[in-house]
Design a protein around this motif. Structure first.
Motif, mmCIF file in Angstrom:
data_model
loop_
_atom_site.group_PDB
_atom_site.id
_atom_site.type_symbol
_atom_site.label_atom_id
_atom_site.label_comp_id
_atom_site.label_asym_id
_atom_site.label_seq_id
_atom_site.Cartn_x
_atom_site.Cartn_y
_atom_site.Cartn_z
ATOM 1 N N TYR A 47 39.920 109.240 -4.782
ATOM 2 C CA TYR A 47 40.130 107.885 -5.279
ATOM 3 C C TYR A 47 39.805 107.812 -6.766
ATOM 4 O O TYR A 47 39.192 108.722 -7.340
ATOM 5 N N VAL A 48 40.231 106.704 -7.368
ATOM 6 C CA VAL A 48 39.910 106.410 -8.762
ATOM 7 C C VAL A 48 39.146 105.088 -8.794
ATOM 8 O O VAL A 48 39.567 104.111 -8.163
ATOM 9 N N TRP A 49 38.033 105.077 -9.512
ATOM 10 C CA TRP A 49 37.207 103.882 -9.577
ATOM 11 C C TRP A 49 37.828 102.844 -10.507
ATOM 12 O O TRP A 49 38.210 103.145 -11.640
ATOM 13 N N ASP A 50 37.961 101.634 -10.013
ATOM 14 C CA ASP A 50 38.459 100.506 -10.797
ATOM 15 C C ASP A 50 37.247 99.687 -11.237
ATOM 16 O O ASP A 50 36.663 98.952 -10.442
ATOM 17 N N GLU A 51 36.877 99.842 -12.495
ATOM 18 C CA GLU A 51 35.675 99.181 -12.991
ATOM 19 C C GLU A 51 35.823 97.669 -12.955
ATOM 20 O O GLU A 51 34.882 96.947 -12.606
ATOM 21 N N ALA A 52 37.001 97.165 -13.328
ATOM 22 C CA ALA A 52 37.209 95.715 -13.356
ATOM 23 C C ALA A 52 37.099 95.107 -11.964
ATOM 24 O O ALA A 52 36.478 94.068 -11.766
ATOM 25 N N GLY A 53 37.710 95.778 -10.983
ATOM 26 C CA GLY A 53 37.690 95.258 -9.618
ATOM 27 C C GLY A 53 36.491 95.701 -8.811
ATOM 28 O O GLY A 53 36.294 95.243 -7.674
ATOM 29 N N GLN A 54 35.688 96.651 -9.376
ATOM 30 C CA GLN A 54 34.510 97.177 -8.682
ATOM 31 C C GLN A 54 34.886 97.706 -7.300
ATOM 32 O O GLN A 54 34.271 97.371 -6.289
ATOM 33 N N ARG A 55 35.910 98.567 -7.284
ATOM 34 C CA ARG A 55 36.359 99.139 -6.033
ATOM 35 C C ARG A 55 37.101 100.445 -6.310
ATOM 36 O O ARG A 55 37.519 100.714 -7.436
ATOM 37 N N PHE A 56 37.246 101.253 -5.253
ATOM 38 C CA PHE A 56 38.033 102.476 -5.340
ATOM 39 C C PHE A 56 39.482 102.174 -4.969
ATOM 40 O O PHE A 56 39.742 101.417 -4.027
ATOM 41 N N GLY A 57 40.414 102.774 -5.698
ATOM 42 C CA GLY A 57 41.830 102.572 -5.418
ATOM 43 C C GLY A 57 42.635 103.817 -5.725
ATOM 44 O O GLY A 57 42.094 104.872 -6.047
ATOM 45 N N ARG A 58 43.978 103.671 -5.616
ATOM 46 C CA ARG A 58 44.922 104.761 -5.893
ATOM 47 C C ARG A 58 44.568 106.019 -5.102
ATOM 48 O O ARG A 58 44.540 107.130 -5.607
ATOM 49 N N GLY A 59 44.275 105.819 -3.819
ATOM 50 C CA GLY A 59 43.829 106.924 -2.983
ATOM 51 C C GLY A 59 44.931 107.880 -2.586
ATOM 52 O O GLY A 59 46.091 107.491 -2.406
ATOM 53 N N VAL A 60 44.585 109.150 -2.462
ATOM 54 C CA VAL A 60 45.431 110.170 -1.844
ATOM 55 C C VAL A 60 44.578 110.879 -0.798
ATOM 56 O O VAL A 60 43.345 110.869 -0.880
ATOM 57 N N HIS A 61 45.204 111.476 0.184
ATOM 58 C CA HIS A 61 44.420 112.086 1.255
ATOM 59 C C HIS A 61 45.207 113.189 1.935
ATOM 60 O O HIS A 61 46.447 113.248 1.859
ATOM 61 N N LEU A 62 44.490 114.068 2.624
ATOM 62 C CA LEU A 62 45.073 115.155 3.410
ATOM 63 C C LEU A 62 44.360 115.218 4.757
ATOM 64 O O LEU A 62 43.125 115.165 4.813
ATOM 65 N N GLU A 63 45.137 115.301 5.823
ATOM 66 C CA GLU A 63 44.620 115.459 7.187
ATOM 67 C C GLU A 63 43.784 114.273 7.646
ATOM 68 O O GLU A 63 42.885 114.431 8.482
ATOM 69 N N MET A 64 44.056 113.096 7.107
ATOM 70 C CA MET A 64 43.360 111.893 7.548
ATOM 71 C C MET A 64 44.377 110.838 7.935
ATOM 72 O O MET A 64 45.492 110.811 7.413
ATOM 73 N N ASP A 65 43.988 109.972 8.863
ATOM 74 C CA ASP A 65 44.876 108.940 9.381
ATOM 75 C C ASP A 65 45.075 107.844 8.322
ATOM 76 O O ASP A 65 44.101 107.216 7.903
ATOM 77 N N PRO A 66 46.324 107.612 7.896
ATOM 78 C CA PRO A 66 46.554 106.574 6.874
ATOM 79 C C PRO A 66 46.035 105.202 7.293
ATOM 80 O O PRO A 66 45.539 104.440 6.452
ATOM 81 N N ALA A 67 46.140 104.869 8.582
ATOM 82 C CA ALA A 67 45.652 103.563 9.037
ATOM 83 C C ALA A 67 44.138 103.472 8.891
ATOM 84 O O ALA A 67 43.594 102.426 8.529
ATOM 85 N N ASN A 68 43.445 104.572 9.165
ATOM 86 C CA ASN A 68 42.000 104.584 9.002
ATOM 87 C C ASN A 68 41.624 104.450 7.527
ATOM 88 O O ASN A 68 40.674 103.734 7.176
ATOM 89 N N LEU A 69 42.363 105.131 6.641
ATOM 90 C CA LEU A 69 42.109 105.015 5.209
ATOM 91 C C LEU A 69 42.384 103.601 4.714
ATOM 92 O O LEU A 69 41.695 103.101 3.816
ATOM 93 N N ALA A 70 43.390 102.938 5.292
ATOM 94 C CA ALA A 70 43.664 101.553 4.912
ATOM 95 C C ALA A 70 42.465 100.679 5.261
ATOM 96 O O ALA A 70 42.109 99.752 4.519
ATOM 97 N N GLY A 71 41.825 100.973 6.388
ATOM 98 C CA GLY A 71 40.619 100.247 6.763
ATOM 99 C C GLY A 71 39.485 100.496 5.777
ATOM 100 O O GLY A 71 38.706 99.590 5.475
ATOM 101 N N TYR A 72 39.403 101.727 5.277
ATOM 102 C CA TYR A 72 38.391 102.030 4.265
ATOM 103 C C TYR A 72 38.628 101.202 3.013
ATOM 104 O O TYR A 72 37.703 100.590 2.465
ATOM 105 N N GLU A 73 39.887 101.198 2.554
ATOM 106 C CA GLU A 73 40.189 100.494 1.300
ATOM 107 C C GLU A 73 39.987 98.981 1.441
ATOM 108 O O GLU A 73 39.592 98.312 0.482
#
Length: 253
Positions: A47-73
């Motif tokens: 992920y990339v840290w968004d200082e203005a929004g105080q959150r992680f975004g622009r995620g990429v992943h391997l071997e992980m469930d996209p729906a689960n990652l959506a829950g993380y975000e």
């Protein structure tokens, strides 16, 4: 720190990849595939840290469930007891360096997010460009494996300067030129794309294009998971695609 011949070869490929003029997402994805091999791990996210929004975004992943990652975000990153604490470190850091494993296993974050994909032992590396956190690597093993060692942490630290430089370079590089649209009457021939691959690369790429995970592909073909990832990496490079979705599109074209 001792490096086997196999590990030294993968490390050389890591450094070669980080020296290439890649776009930011390609840097993180191609590096992720190699880091899973280098550290004998099963899961990767970045992920990339968004200082203005105080959150992680622009995620990429391997071997992980996209729906689960959506829950993380959407939710779990705001109820995460370890990641912001790990982000305070300027070197590679294990999850167990900031929270004991028994305590982590009692959290909502572990039981409802990490365990859902089988993540058990984690190690993170944050790319700091001065005061800016411009990206990270989050590498996890399942519970059948041991926790990451001091040597694993040293290996990540060895990669860190080149990772930071590659991300910094990708931010200042001009965007890749957009290919002209292919006329509808002359679609790209997927058979031509397939002929660029070896027989085994075609087999692995074809199964990956069907959406099968690396472990299932390895079982079907009777090869190691790391070998599957190597063939996929070769296919991505030969066909000039960044991920499985693009690979499937290229082969179906």
């Amino acid at each position: 720190m001792y490096l086997s011949r196999c590990r030294a070869d993968v490390l050389a490929r890591v450094m070669g990849t980080l020296a290439e003029p890649l776009q930011e997402q390609q840097v993180r994805l191609q590096l992720g595939r190699l880091m899973l091999q280098l550290l004998d791990a099963q899961f990767f996210a970045s992920y990339v840290w968004d200082e203005a929004g105080q959150r992680f975004g622009r995620g990429v992943h391997l071997e992980m469930d996209p729906a689960n990652l959506a829950g993380y975000e959407r939710y779990y990153q705001f109820h995460d007891p370890i990641t912001l604490r790990m982000r305070q470190h300027r070197r590679a850091v294990r999850a167990t360096d900031v929270m004991a494993q028994p305590a982590l296993r009692r959290t909502e974050f572990f039981n409802d997010f990490l365990a859902r994909d089988g993540l058990h032992w984690g190690i993170n590396l944050y790319a700091w460009d001065g005061a800016d956190n411009i990206g990270d690597m989050r590498i996890w093993r399942d519970r059948r494996h041991a926790n990451f060692s001091d040597d694993d942490r040293d290996l990540l630290d060895l990669v860190r300067p080149a990772f930071v430089a590659a991300l910094r370079r990708s931010r200042t590089a001009p965007p890749a030129p957009t290919a002209p649209p292919v006329p509808a009457a002359e679609p790209e021939d997927g058979a031509i794309a397939a002929r660029l691959l070896s027989t085994r690369e075609r087999q692995v790429a074809g199964l990956a294009a069907q959406g099968l995970p690396d472990k299932v592909i390895a079982q079907r073909l009777g090869i190691a998971v790391t070998t599957v990832r190597t063939h996929l990496e070769h296919a991505f490079r030969k066909l000039e695609v960044p991920n499985r979705a693009a690979l499937a599109h290229r082969l179906r074209a």
